[in-house]
Design a protein around this motif. Sequence first.
Motif, PDB file in Angstrom:
ATOM      1  N   THR A 245      68.294 -32.289  -5.662  1.00 20.53           N
ATOM      2  CA  THR A 245      67.305 -32.541  -4.507  1.00 20.53           C
ATOM      3  C   THR A 245      65.556 -32.881  -5.042  1.00 20.53           C
ATOM      4  OG1 THR A 245      68.509 -31.100  -2.808  1.00 20.53           O
ATOM      5  CG2 THR A 245      66.049 -31.382  -2.279  1.00 20.53           C
ATOM      6  N   THR A 248      65.741 -36.105  -6.765  1.00 20.27           N
ATOM      7  CA  THR A 248      65.560 -37.033  -5.839  1.00 20.27           C
ATOM      8  C   THR A 248      64.246 -37.425  -5.196  1.00 20.27           C
ATOM      9  OG1 THR A 248      67.874 -36.625  -5.438  1.00 20.27           O
ATOM     10  CG2 THR A 248      66.703 -38.222  -3.764  1.00 20.27           C
ATOM     11  N   GLN A 305      69.858 -32.691   4.049  1.00 21.02           N
ATOM     12  CA  GLN A 305      70.144 -33.381   2.760  1.00 21.02           C
ATOM     13  C   GLN A 305      71.131 -34.693   3.260  1.00 21.02           C
ATOM     14  OE1 GLN A 305      72.383 -30.205   0.946  1.00 21.02           O
ATOM     15  NE2 GLN A 305      70.873 -29.895  -0.882  1.00 21.02           N
ATOM     16  N   ALA A 309      70.163 -38.568   2.395  1.00 18.26           N
ATOM     17  CA  ALA A 309      70.817 -39.447   1.760  1.00 18.26           C
ATOM     18  C   ALA A 309      71.002 -40.876   2.625  1.00 18.26           C
ATOM     19  CB  ALA A 309      72.164 -38.726   1.531  1.00 18.26           C
ATOM     20  N   SER A 312      67.873 -42.942   2.463  1.00 17.45           N
ATOM     21  CA  SER A 312      67.722 -43.667   1.184  1.00 17.45           C
ATOM     22  C   SER A 312      68.720 -45.052   1.198  1.00 17.45           C
ATOM     23  CB  SER A 312      68.279 -42.764  -0.104  1.00 17.45           C
ATOM     24  OG  SER A 312      67.281 -41.623  -0.202  1.00 17.45           O
ATOM     25  N   ALA A 426      70.432 -41.649  -3.074  1.00 15.52           N
ATOM     26  CA  ALA A 426      71.386 -41.493  -2.210  1.00 15.52           C
ATOM     27  C   ALA A 426      72.620 -40.603  -2.967  1.00 15.52           C
ATOM     28  CB  ALA A 426      71.923 -42.551  -1.343  1.00 15.52           C
ATOM     29  N   VAL A 429      71.363 -36.872  -3.871  1.00 16.69           N
ATOM     30  CA  VAL A 429      71.599 -36.246  -2.877  1.00 16.69           C
ATOM     31  C   VAL A 429      72.838 -35.554  -2.449  1.00 16.69           C
ATOM     32  CG1 VAL A 429      70.815 -35.689  -0.537  1.00 16.69           C
ATOM     33  CG2 VAL A 429      69.400 -36.974  -2.031  1.00 16.69           C
ATOM     34  N   GLY A 430      73.954 -36.839  -2.658  1.00 15.41           N
ATOM     35  CA  GLY A 430      75.171 -36.477  -2.356  1.00 15.41           C
ATOM     36  C   GLY A 430      75.545 -35.142  -3.441  1.00 15.41           C
TER      37      GLY A 430
END
Length: 445
Positions: A245, A248, A305, A309, A312, A426, A429-430
């Motif tokens: 996180t 990102t 989260q 994502a 993004s 993205a 964060v995944g």
Amino acid sequence: MTSSQSVAGRGTLAVYASGSLGMGVWVTVPGLLLLYFLTDVLGVPASLAGLALLLPKVVDIVVHPLLGSRSDRQARRYGHRRRMMRTGLLLGVAMVAMFTVPPALTGPPAALWVAGWFVVGNLLFAGFQVPYLTTPSDLLVGYHERTRVFMFRMVLLTVGLLGAGIAAPALSAAGDRGDYTRMALLLATVMLVSAAVALVGVRRLTDVCGFRPPDERAGHSTLADLRVAWRDRNFRALVLSYLFTGTTTHLFLAALPYVTEYVFGNSRLTALFMGLFLGPALFAGPLWTAWSRRIGKQRGLLLSQGVFAAGSLALLAGAALDGTPGVAVTAVVVMVMGVAFSGLQLFAFSMVPDAVAAAEVAGSSKAGAYTGVWTATEATGTAVGPYVYSAILALGGFVSSTAGEHVAQSGTALTALRVGFTVVPAVLVGVALWFQRRYTLDDAW
């Protein structure tokens, strides 16, 4: 799990949380401007600029756990953690020096200057940050009161992020070295005042809520402390999730000046987008806090989260449009991502004291060690994010320049710039969401 239900007044919490103003400045300004300052003002190649920001953080990875153990020792000896926090009073010196590069230095020598002062600043910041963030773990308060303490901190942190995020790019928009120096001097003053007030706030907060010193086993061996923290399955999941996180969000900050300059052709949009990103977070923090009482912190963090994502990926639409439509779409998406960002910070940080409290019940409370690992993870994310983006730029053939120059970038470089700002965050964060789903501590409260 039970604990005393002490409740601090809003004034006490506000004074404590004021320390986050200066923290917000230090987190925002290097993360937002330092990579761009290196590549487009000092003429440092993108690949080297990324290393200049990454390598100083290696020191942080080692130092933060050591400071965590030292903080535990000081807490047992003196009954508080404020001694080490005084290093924050000098942080502004490093900020000014970092952006005041001698005129004769460009390219690699300039990168070495910036990296050296970045190391100094990170060490001073760590000395303040570790005991400051450990304070909520020391308080004799319950599950929801810990969220409330961090909500106040997150609001003031957001004010610091917002103020620095708007002021720093606006003050340095002309791109001259002198503008960066003046910007750093102004914000260094804010950091000094913030640290001084925070020292008072920590004392008041522990006086009101009570102070729980770490047990006798904490602080004697940093390696032993690290083993205890890493063996905690829930804390490990939380740390790994926050690593991705943090990577990102700092990639997002580092990429923003490039997007406004090379996609939209207007560097002044950096301040606007930062305002739109952080402005909603001022109001979202209290709302997230209230909602967490109904759904829990874990669900709130997973939702944050997921929204970040999705946002993004949605930025692809704005980057694909020219002129005003592209700016408008990007602005709306950035605002939504700002709301999610508030949840990312609030829930993650307020769950660290929960992990410490659970460890205390299990007989292994080492708050400083846990916080040292946490802040080392945060520091790693702040470095890895810009480095990943700089590597993407380098792979795309991005050409660096010095102040006053404007270099036309190739189509490949512009594609890399866009992908690094949208698809890569993205994916990161995944991965963070995947790790976070392994956290189960909320079920115990």
